[in-house]
Design an enzyme around this catalytic site. Structure first.
Site: not given
Ligand SMILES: *Cc1c(COP(=O)(O)O)cnc(C)c1O
Length: 395
Positions: A90, A112, A379
């Site tokens: 993020k 948000e 992610s």
């Molecule tokens: C917020 C988040 C997501 C989902 O958001 P995307 O915009 O789909 O990438 C996925 N993995 C983690 C660790 C997150 O914090």
């Protein structure tokens, strides 16, 4: 410049556009007129790259997971976004947008947040750059994700609990939009995924595209080839997936697999967040896309064990990629994701975020050749999910 399927009106096929109140038209067109110019300015790029390197900790490793590869009989590489500062991808976007807001002369940031990860990312870069920061968060989420509320407050952000509706992400989004409408001159709205009115989806994808730029270079160095056979990522709004796919969108030889959160499963539409499988075309968050709706066409509450994926919409790029068959979409249940998280933890010593575990669960649904190269984006890290893991696995 490559357009990544985006037309000049801000649509990916029939998805996208900018459905915003009259009062925000000017902000949106100002942003649309400036974002590419600023992002391509060499000075801006150099400063962003400096901070991505020294502050965020990029490049993140592309790690060959040998024990996981052995288990699935193929070559699996993990793109380690879990190792970014604050624990997820993020920050790539929050940092980029904040620098852009400064360039545009803005002095106040609103955002948000649902689970709180984007709120923490935004509060982090606002602290770094000494910017006033207001985060809207549903009252229900404030209770569920209190640790992140405390992090944001310690970072100096003002967290405003939203009590309208169910007190979750879409209510927080409405309030953030309303705030922006009231303060269109000095305020910039940082959206946390490839959602929202044009040009946000494209802009956020570009800020996250550093993920696929690095994959290209790292894969070349480690395997001699620039393109994998498969790219796999989870999709809430779709920003880590868009960043992972960005450089490969038009290379049809690379198969793009996305994992959406099915919660209890596709047979339980009220306890699911599988927007592409179960949703219908609608307008959410300022763009036309696939949306989870109830029988009356009202936006439905999405459900998933993972707080970062329980969003009732999806970025318009992903709606388009799925509809055209460019991507293949897997609906991953809570239990499949939890099992994949445990497998990664015990095979490789990496505890993933539950969001990321949805991408890993795709491995159980496919057959790969032994010569295939599969890149999966992790992610985020699982620390924030330890309570959920502990309860689920009776740790
Ligand atoms: C917020 C988040 C997501 C989902 O958001 P995307 O915009 O789909 O990438 C996925 N993995 C983690 C660790 C997150 O914090």
């Amino acid at each position: 410049m490559k357009n990544n399927f985006l037309d000049e009106n801000g649509y990916y096929g029939r998805f996208g556009g900018a459905y915003v109140p009259e009062i925000l038209q000017k902000n949106i067109s100002e942003l649309k007129g400036q974002y590419l110019k600023i992002m391509n300015d060499p000075k801006f790029k150099a400063e962003l790259n400096r901070l991505l390197h020294h502050y965020v900790g990029r490049p993140t490793p592309l790690y060959y997971a040998s024990r996981l590869s052995e288990l699935y009989g193929t070559h699996i590489y993990l793109k380690r976004e879990d190792l970014c500062h604050t624990g997820a991808h993020k920050l790539n976007n929050a940092l980029g947008q904040l620098m852009l807001a400064k360039r545009m002369g803005k002095t106040r940031i609103v955002a948000e947040t649902g689970a709180g990860q984007h709120g923490v990312g935004t509060a982090t870069v606002c602290a770094l750059m000494n910017m006033e920061c207001v985060i809207y968060m549903g009252a229900t989420d404030v209770k569920r994700q209190y640790l992140n509320v405390q992090r944001m407050r310690m970072l100096g952000a003002k967290v405003i609990p939203v009590t309208t509706g169910n007190g979750t992400l879409k209510d927080a989004t409405n309030e953030a939009m309303r705030d922006w409408c009231c303060n269109p001159i000095d305020t910039y709205y940082i959206i946390g995924s490839v959602v929202g009115p044009d040009p946000y989806p494209d802009m956020v994808a570009r800020f996250q595209s550093v993920i696929s730029e690095e994959i290209t270079k790292q894969l070349k160095k480690q395997t001699g080839r620039e393109a994998p056979d498969y790219l796999i990522a989870c999709v809430g709004g779709g920003s880590n997936a868009a960043g992972t796919f960005f450089k490969y969108l038009e290379n049809e030889k690379v198969k793009l697999y996305v994992a959406e959160a099915a919660g209890f499963g596709l047979d339980y539409p009220l306890q699911s967040a599988a927007t592409i499988h179960l949703g219908r075309e609608g307008v959410l968050h300022g763009s036309k896309t696939m949306v989870m709706m109830d029988g009356d066409g009202q936006i439905a509450e999405a459900f998933s064990i993972s707080a970062g994926l329980d969003y009732p919409g999806i970025g318009p790029l992903h709606a388009y990629l799925a509809e055209t068959g460019r991507s293949k979409v897997f609906a991953i249940t809570d239990s499949e994701a939890m099992s994949a998280a445990l497998t990664l933890t015990q095979k490789e010593g990496i505890i993933p975020a539950i969001e990321s575990a949805h991408a890993l669960a795709v491995l159980d649904k496919c057959r790969f050749k032994s010569s295939d190269v599969v890149v999966i984006t992790v992610s985020g890290r699982g620390d924030k999910d330890m309570n959920t893991f502990a309860e689920y696995f009776h740790l």
